[in-house]
Scaffold this motif. Sequence first.
Motif, PDB file in Angstrom:
ATOM      1  N   UNK A 117     -62.561 -26.932  86.269  1.00 38.70           N
ATOM      2  CA  UNK A 117     -62.790 -27.332  84.872  1.00 38.70           C
ATOM      3  C   UNK A 117     -64.133 -28.033  84.694  1.00 38.70           C
ATOM      4  N   UNK A 118     -64.975 -28.014  85.734  1.00 38.86           N
ATOM      5  CA  UNK A 118     -66.327 -28.537  85.604  1.00 38.86           C
ATOM      6  C   UNK A 118     -66.529 -29.968  86.068  1.00 38.86           C
ATOM      7  N   UNK A 119     -65.517 -30.583  86.654  1.00 37.66           N
ATOM      8  CA  UNK A 119     -65.663 -31.961  87.129  1.00 37.66           C
ATOM      9  C   UNK A 119     -66.308 -31.989  88.512  1.00 37.66           C
ATOM     10  N   UNK A 120     -67.141 -33.004  88.750  1.00 36.27           N
ATOM     11  CA  UNK A 120     -67.716 -33.219  90.070  1.00 36.27           C
ATOM     12  C   UNK A 120     -67.432 -34.660  90.484  1.00 36.27           C
TER      13      UNK A 120
ATOM     14  N   UNK B 274     -63.604 -39.423  84.565  1.00 37.55           N
ATOM     15  CA  UNK B 274     -62.211 -39.297  84.990  1.00 37.55           C
ATOM     16  C   UNK B 274     -62.027 -40.086  86.279  1.00 37.55           C
ATOM     17  N   UNK B 275     -60.964 -40.863  86.342  1.00 34.93           N
ATOM     18  CA  UNK B 275     -60.654 -41.629  87.546  1.00 34.93           C
ATOM     19  C   UNK B 275     -59.245 -41.291  87.985  1.00 34.93           C
ATOM     20  N   UNK B 276     -59.086 -41.045  89.285  1.00 29.75           N
ATOM     21  CA  UNK B 276     -57.745 -40.763  89.815  1.00 29.75           C
ATOM     22  C   UNK B 276     -57.565 -41.514  91.127  1.00 29.75           C
ATOM     23  N   UNK B 277     -56.319 -41.847  91.460  1.00 27.76           N
ATOM     24  CA  UNK B 277     -56.089 -42.567  92.716  1.00 27.76           C
ATOM     25  C   UNK B 277     -56.431 -41.695  93.922  1.00 27.76           C
TER      26      UNK B 277
ATOM     27  N   UNK C 299     -48.722 -38.915  87.292  1.00 26.90           N
ATOM     28  CA  UNK C 299     -50.157 -39.163  87.483  1.00 26.90           C
ATOM     29  C   UNK C 299     -50.967 -37.960  87.011  1.00 26.90           C
ATOM     30  N   UNK C 300     -50.480 -36.755  87.304  1.00 25.05           N
ATOM     31  CA  UNK C 300     -51.173 -35.542  86.849  1.00 25.05           C
ATOM     32  C   UNK C 300     -51.217 -35.474  85.321  1.00 25.05           C
ATOM     33  N   UNK C 301     -50.123 -35.876  84.669  1.00 29.61           N
ATOM     34  CA  UNK C 301     -50.093 -35.891  83.206  1.00 29.61           C
ATOM     35  C   UNK C 301     -51.187 -36.813  82.670  1.00 29.61           C
ATOM     36  N   UNK C 302     -51.306 -37.998  83.279  1.00 27.23           N
ATOM     37  CA  UNK C 302     -52.319 -38.969  82.854  1.00 27.23           C
ATOM     38  C   UNK C 302     -53.725 -38.414  83.079  1.00 27.23           C
ATOM     39  N   UNK C 303     -53.936 -37.770  84.217  1.00 25.73           N
ATOM     40  CA  UNK C 303     -55.239 -37.181  84.533  1.00 25.73           C
ATOM     41  C   UNK C 303     -55.606 -36.129  83.482  1.00 25.73           C
ATOM     42  N   UNK C 304     -54.656 -35.269  83.145  1.00 20.81           N
ATOM     43  CA  UNK C 304     -54.919 -34.216  82.147  1.00 20.81           C
ATOM     44  C   UNK C 304     -55.234 -34.819  80.782  1.00 20.81           C
ATOM     45  N   UNK C 305     -54.521 -35.882  80.412  1.00 23.25           N
ATOM     46  CA  UNK C 305     -54.782 -36.552  79.137  1.00 23.25           C
ATOM     47  C   UNK C 305     -56.190 -37.138  79.135  1.00 23.25           C
ATOM     48  N   UNK C 306     -56.547 -37.840  80.207  1.00 23.62           N
ATOM     49  CA  UNK C 306     -57.897 -38.433  80.329  1.00 23.62           C
ATOM     50  C   UNK C 306     -58.976 -37.359  80.243  1.00 23.62           C
ATOM     51  N   UNK C 307     -58.721 -36.225  80.899  1.00 26.55           N
ATOM     52  CA  UNK C 307     -59.726 -35.166  80.989  1.00 26.55           C
ATOM     53  C   UNK C 307     -59.748 -34.265  79.757  1.00 26.55           C
ATOM     54  N   UNK C 308     -58.718 -34.375  78.912  1.00 30.46           N
ATOM     55  CA  UNK C 308     -58.637 -33.506  77.744  1.00 30.46           C
ATOM     56  C   UNK C 308     -58.296 -32.071  78.109  1.00 30.46           C
ATOM     57  N   UNK C 309     -57.528 -31.902  79.197  1.00 33.25           N
ATOM     58  CA  UNK C 309     -57.129 -30.566  79.645  1.00 33.25           C
ATOM     59  C   UNK C 309     -55.661 -30.353  79.264  1.00 33.25           C
ATOM     60  N   UNK C 310     -55.357 -29.305  78.480  1.00 35.52           N
ATOM     61  CA  UNK C 310     -53.953 -29.026  78.161  1.00 35.52           C
ATOM     62  C   UNK C 310     -53.142 -28.747  79.435  1.00 35.52           C
TER      63      UNK C 310
END
Length: 78
Positions: A19-22, A44-47, A56-67
């Motif tokens: 999705x383009x994150x580095x 985006x920050x993840x543990x 945690x994945x749900x939170x990551x997707x919300x932060x990243x704006x990924x459905x």
Amino acid sequence: MKFPHDAPQRKVLKTLEAFGFTIVRTGNHIALVRRNPDGTTTPLTMPNHPKLKGSTLRTICTQAGIPREEFLRVYERL
């Protein structure tokens, strides 16, 4: 489709890279950033854990704006 209970960190990172994150920094957490076409960036920050829970994945997707469906479609292909 539901998020996996214990998603391997490496697979989650590969999905986010699709999705383009580095990755910009690693420590107790992993900091990532995506440069958007309009010139803005999405941080985006993840543990930094070997396995990530579905919540945690749900939170990551919300932060990243990924459905959720898009994330899971890419995740399942990897």
